[in-house]
Design a protein around this motif. Sequence first.
Motif, mmCIF file in Angstrom:
data_model
loop_
_atom_site.group_PDB
_atom_site.id
_atom_site.type_symbol
_atom_site.label_atom_id
_atom_site.label_comp_id
_atom_site.label_asym_id
_atom_site.label_seq_id
_atom_site.Cartn_x
_atom_site.Cartn_y
_atom_site.Cartn_z
ATOM 1 N N LEU A 48 0.805 -1.227 0.000
ATOM 2 C CA LEU A 48 0.000 0.000 0.000
ATOM 3 C C LEU A 48 0.830 1.265 0.000
ATOM 4 C CD1 LEU A 48 -2.647 -1.004 2.711
ATOM 5 C CD2 LEU A 48 -2.864 -1.150 0.232
ATOM 6 N N ASP A 49 1.962 1.229 0.688
ATOM 7 C CA ASP A 49 2.739 2.455 0.820
ATOM 8 C C ASP A 49 4.174 2.132 1.200
ATOM 9 O OD1 ASP A 49 2.985 5.194 0.620
ATOM 10 O OD2 ASP A 49 1.384 5.626 2.055
ATOM 11 N N LEU A 58 9.878 1.747 5.632
ATOM 12 C CA LEU A 58 8.693 1.051 6.136
ATOM 13 C C LEU A 58 7.840 0.654 4.935
ATOM 14 C CD1 LEU A 58 7.077 0.169 8.695
ATOM 15 C CD2 LEU A 58 5.795 2.307 8.453
ATOM 16 N N ILE A 135 10.964 12.925 4.080
ATOM 17 C CA ILE A 135 9.825 13.831 4.215
ATOM 18 C C ILE A 135 8.917 13.202 5.268
ATOM 19 C CG2 ILE A 135 7.890 14.948 3.032
ATOM 20 C CD1 ILE A 135 10.438 15.794 1.715
ATOM 21 N N ARG B 23 -5.893 7.253 2.611
ATOM 22 C CA ARG B 23 -5.069 7.731 1.498
ATOM 23 C C ARG B 23 -3.715 7.036 1.566
ATOM 24 N NH1 ARG B 23 -6.311 12.618 2.481
ATOM 25 N NH2 ARG B 23 -7.666 12.948 0.706
ATOM 26 N N TYR B 24 -3.481 6.099 0.676
ATOM 27 C CA TYR B 24 -2.211 5.377 0.698
ATOM 28 C C TYR B 24 -1.431 5.647 -0.580
ATOM 29 C CZ TYR B 24 -3.729 3.031 4.885
ATOM 30 O OH TYR B 24 -4.117 2.780 6.170
ATOM 31 N N GLY B 25 -0.123 5.519 -0.500
ATOM 32 C CA GLY B 25 0.724 5.687 -1.679
ATOM 33 C C GLY B 25 1.453 7.019 -1.719
ATOM 34 N N TYR B 26 1.162 7.897 -0.756
ATOM 35 C CA TYR B 26 1.811 9.204 -0.725
ATOM 36 C C TYR B 26 2.621 9.422 0.545
ATOM 37 C CZ TYR B 26 -0.955 10.148 -4.848
ATOM 38 O OH TYR B 26 -1.492 10.077 -6.105
ATOM 39 N N GLY B 27 2.878 8.323 1.256
ATOM 40 C CA GLY B 27 3.664 8.406 2.490
ATOM 41 C C GLY B 27 5.042 8.980 2.248
ATOM 42 N N ARG B 28 5.597 8.765 1.065
ATOM 43 C CA ARG B 28 6.932 9.281 0.730
ATOM 44 C C ARG B 28 6.960 10.811 0.730
ATOM 45 N NH1 ARG B 28 6.683 6.564 -5.078
ATOM 46 N NH2 ARG B 28 5.815 4.990 -3.687
ATOM 47 N N TYR B 29 5.796 11.428 0.584
ATOM 48 C CA TYR B 29 5.704 12.893 0.621
ATOM 49 C C TYR B 29 5.196 13.379 1.978
ATOM 50 C CZ TYR B 29 5.845 11.962 -4.389
ATOM 51 O OH TYR B 29 6.184 11.497 -5.626
ATOM 52 N N GLY B 30 5.173 12.479 2.943
ATOM 53 C CA GLY B 30 4.727 12.864 4.278
ATOM 54 C C GLY B 30 3.219 12.891 4.430
ATOM 55 N N VAL B 31 2.498 12.351 3.427
ATOM 56 C CA VAL B 31 1.042 12.390 3.475
ATOM 57 C C VAL B 31 0.522 11.173 4.237
ATOM 58 C CG1 VAL B 31 -1.080 12.359 2.110
ATOM 59 C CG2 VAL B 31 0.904 13.662 1.305
ATOM 60 N N GLY B 241 9.263 5.534 9.737
ATOM 61 C CA GLY B 241 7.863 5.439 9.362
ATOM 62 C C GLY B 241 7.050 4.781 10.456
ATOM 63 N N VAL B 242 5.779 5.173 10.565
ATOM 64 C CA VAL B 242 4.884 4.561 11.551
ATOM 65 C C VAL B 242 3.539 4.244 10.894
ATOM 66 C CG1 VAL B 242 5.912 5.710 13.544
ATOM 67 C CG2 VAL B 242 3.988 6.794 12.374
ATOM 68 N N THR B 262 -0.296 10.689 10.879
ATOM 69 C CA THR B 262 1.124 10.993 10.721
ATOM 70 C C THR B 262 1.826 9.801 10.085
ATOM 71 O OG1 THR B 262 3.087 11.838 11.847
ATOM 72 C CG2 THR B 262 1.819 10.186 13.025
ATOM 73 N N VAL B 263 2.940 10.042 9.392
ATOM 74 C CA VAL B 263 3.643 8.925 8.739
ATOM 75 C C VAL B 263 4.990 8.618 9.371
ATOM 76 C CG1 VAL B 263 2.548 9.079 6.489
ATOM 77 C CG2 VAL B 263 4.566 10.462 6.947
ATOM 78 N N THR B 264 5.521 9.530 10.186
ATOM 79 C CA THR B 264 6.830 9.265 10.788
ATOM 80 C C THR B 264 6.816 9.666 12.259
ATOM 81 O OG1 THR B 264 7.668 11.468 10.244
ATOM 82 C CG2 THR B 264 8.092 9.722 8.641
#
Lengths: 228, 320
Positions: A48-49, A58, A135, B23-31, B241-242, B262-264
């Motif tokens: 998923l991510d 992660l 980020i 909303r998945y797939g945008y964790g790399r941008y902190g989303v 990441g969390v 939050t993602v991190t």
Amino acid sequence: MLYDKPIFRRMGDRSVLIELGDDISPAVNERVQRLFIALDRLKLAGVLDLIPAYRSLLVIHHPLMIETDVLKDLIRDACSRLDAIRLPKSDTVTVPVVYGGRYGPDLQWVAKFHKISVREVIDLHTRPLYRVYMIGFTPGFPYLGEVPEKVATPRRKTPRTDVPRGSVGIAQRQSGIYPVDSPGGWQIIGWTPAQLFDPRKEPPSLLQMGGQVRFYEVSAEEAKQWQP
Amino acid sequence: MAAVDVLQVIAPGILSTVQDLGRYGYGRYGVAPSGALDGFALRAANLIVGNREDEACLETTLMGLTVRALADVVVAVTGGNLQPRLNRNPLEMWRSYVIGKGDVLTFSGPATGFRAYVALGGGILVPEVLGSRSTSLFSGFGGFCGRMFQKDDILAATDPDKYLNAAGRCLQPEWIPAYPTRWTLRVLWGPQDHHFTDEGRQAFCSGPYLLSSDSDRTGIRLQGPAVYTRSDVAESIISEGVITGAIQVPGDGQPIIILGETVTGGYRKIATVISADLALLGQMKPGDTVQFRVVSPAEAAQALRKEEKRIQSFKKSLPG
């Protein structure tokens, strides 16, 4: 230091945390970036991510779509071939900053803390070519390294409840930019008119992990006129 | 495809938002994912009104909101029993009804649970932002204009008339979750359980912990036996990441269950709630107590299959 072999850690039944080293360093972070690129390319069904960070990646998955053990084997396999991954050439993003005054309420304090002038703090902060290590925190917030030792400053004892968007801060050897109004504990030394995050854009974040940033000083007047 | 205005917000309550499964797939941008905190209730609500299970619903908290219907639409209320009422008469939950122009849906506050979900046949028409209709409250995007509902907001659905024949569907009573006030959450150790002392881990397992009133959509804050870290580890870890359900322990030893905003994070996590129990996190309320029960990965997998079977069996029982 880079680990010889990746360390897998369990975070629940729907993610795998892979640690590639034990410190904040370009070498370890570059390794994370390679693994991130490798797994992103595989576009595995059920993943998923992917959240790349300083020294770890992660991988969040749906355990009924891809079993954790199967996923781990695929990750191990990717880890064994990371040297072949070419890193993308990243353009340097230049970020204008108004330092001090109401734009950077902690600038004086940082100067005092290091017994140097405000001018020296600005010169030292604008000198490095920063790496975007990750980020996180809020959408588009870049963790940039490294701030020269001479201006590395601990976080504020009492975090602020409301740091304005665009604020540029220092926390130890890291610098960061707040993309939205949010609470925050970093020492705020300046402010940028640049928009760090825009959900209508693809990608939505101005900066990406592995990218490069250089700060330059502008006046408040120049910041008002500034166009991306 | 016709957009039809179906509901008007009369009173928004303390916190009512549009959420889907995240909303998945945008964790790399902190989303962060955001999304329904009780995913089971959201999926069930959608299926009951004839939607795809991942459509956007209205999530309302504690005392709930008040809405007035502007057109015929099929609705269902699931999740926490906030005592929904239709024109002042109690409304059965986990069942779909047609409501018509002028009908008023209200809530009188929690009998059990904390968050209710209102599904509309035809979904809630808000733009998809970064692949989801969930509201990111803290960054102000997604959902309804990136914010919680306010008085006089108007919600539209897509072709609501095509869903009216779904009225009368209900979830089998035996599949309706019970929401206690004393909770048990199943967890897996890790990722940093080895940073804690044996006494710290024992304290964590024995509990019980009280849900603090300063819990919110970012995290469930707990008060109870302090979980001590080993003396030879630093106060924080290098940020990583969390995910929702990871249980972080700051310096004061009081655990916080991370929710999906939050993602991190830079605190160490002693354990993580298993997927099968994640939906419960949306129904725990301040003043409730929680105990943690450590399970094995095999038990976690089995529990999730069981949970998923409920939704899949329900899907199979539906026409078309």
